[in-house]
Design an enzyme around this catalytic site. Structure first.
Site, PDB file in Angstrom:
ATOM      1  CD  GLU A 192      -2.146   1.476   2.857  1.00 21.93           C
ATOM      2  OE1 GLU A 192      -2.407   2.630   3.226  1.00 21.93           O
ATOM      3  OE2 GLU A 192      -2.205   0.483   3.606  1.00 21.93           O
ATOM      4  CG  ASP A 196      -0.099   6.992  -1.264  1.00 24.57           C
ATOM      5  OD1 ASP A 196      -1.206   7.403  -1.640  1.00 24.57           O
ATOM      6  OD2 ASP A 196       0.736   7.714  -0.696  1.00 24.57           O
ATOM      7  CG  ASP A 225      -5.694   1.813   3.101  1.00 20.87           C
ATOM      8  OD1 ASP A 225      -5.583   2.921   2.549  1.00 20.87           O
ATOM      9  OD2 ASP A 225      -5.846   1.685   4.333  1.00 20.87           O
ATOM     10  CD  GLU A 274      -3.460   4.244  -1.518  1.00 15.66           C
ATOM     11  OE1 GLU A 274      -3.674   5.454  -1.683  1.00 15.66           O
ATOM     12  OE2 GLU A 274      -3.091   3.770  -0.417  1.00 15.66           O
TER      13      GLU A 274
END
Length: 244
Positions: free
Chosen positions: A54, A58, A127, A130
């Site tokens: 994650e 991101d 999340d 990502e």
């Protein structure tokens, strides 16, 4: 409920077919869909959660979107580009995309999180989206991610005017529906937990003083969006007049 064994293998196979991307390293795909609550409840095994993926995903998505916006809007100044990026690189946007990918049904969640409706939480789905993007990036799919994100951006300029845009404003839709029914609403912060750099906020939304839904998020605004989304689901299912 967590899919296991052959059922899960087939579900992950279907995911790859839907995306049009096939993992070279299957372990990355598996890890991207393991929530930390599942790891915390595992006693015999210690699978790695998707938190590290994650973190990577991101950063990769922010770079991709920045690149796409820079090329798509050559005359926009930095401030305008930043505002556009914020509308895309955010929890509601990635939760929306995660649902279009079918991520909620593929997550491995702990029993406690499952009972709390974790598959419906924007924070968890975002999340995991990502994390899956981070896994694709590590697997060698940068070009795939670039083209995929590019396909989502043509409607960016008119994004705020569209009801079914990449970033759907659940709070605005909820407010409009409630006020149209002649009722009042309010949001209430009922809890927060975690360290200062990684807090989770919990917010409840009320209609005419009655609690309708509760949302969680990494910011108060994100938690309000999640609460509004869940409240909209209840309203659409039961009707605004019947729930208060």
């Amino acid at each position: 409920m967590n899919k296991q064994g052959k059922e899960r293998d087939q579900a992950l196979e279907d995911l790859q077919n839907r995306l049009g991307y096939r993992f070279r390293q299957r372990t990355l795909l598996d890890r991207a869909l393991v929530h930390t609550s599942f790891v915390n409840e595992c006693k015999q095994e210690e699978p790695e959660s998707n938190e590290r993926l994650e973190f990577l995903g991101d950063a990769v998505l922010e770079l991709l979107v920045s690149d796409l916006l820079y090329r798509a809007f050559p005359h926009d100044p930095e401030g305008v580009l930043t505002k556009k990026r914020i509308r895309v690189v955010c929890e509601p946007s990635f939760a929306y995309l995660g649902r279009t990918w079918g991520i909620p049904d593929l997550l491995l969640l702990g029993n406690g999180e499952e009972l709390q409706g974790g598959r419906k939480k924007d924070s968890i789905v975002s999340d995991s989206f990502e994390a899956l993007c981070g896994a694709i990036y590590l697997d060698g799919g940068y070009d795939f991610l670039y083209e995929t994100m590019k396909s989502y951006l043509p409607s960016l300029e008119s994004m705020e005017e569209k009801d079914h845009s990449l970033f759907f404003n659940y709070k605005s839709a909820f407010q409009e529906k409630v006020q149209k029914a002649g009722k009042t609403f309010a949001y209430k912060l009922v809890g927060e937990e975690g360290p200062s750099h990684d807090k989770i906020f919990r917010i409840q939304v009320y209609i005419d003083g009655r609690k309708i839904a509760q949302g969680e998020g990494k910011s108060k605004k994100a938690a309000e969006q999640e609460a509004a989304r869940l409240a909209l689901e209840t309203i659409n299912r039961k009707g605004c007049d019947t729930i208060v």
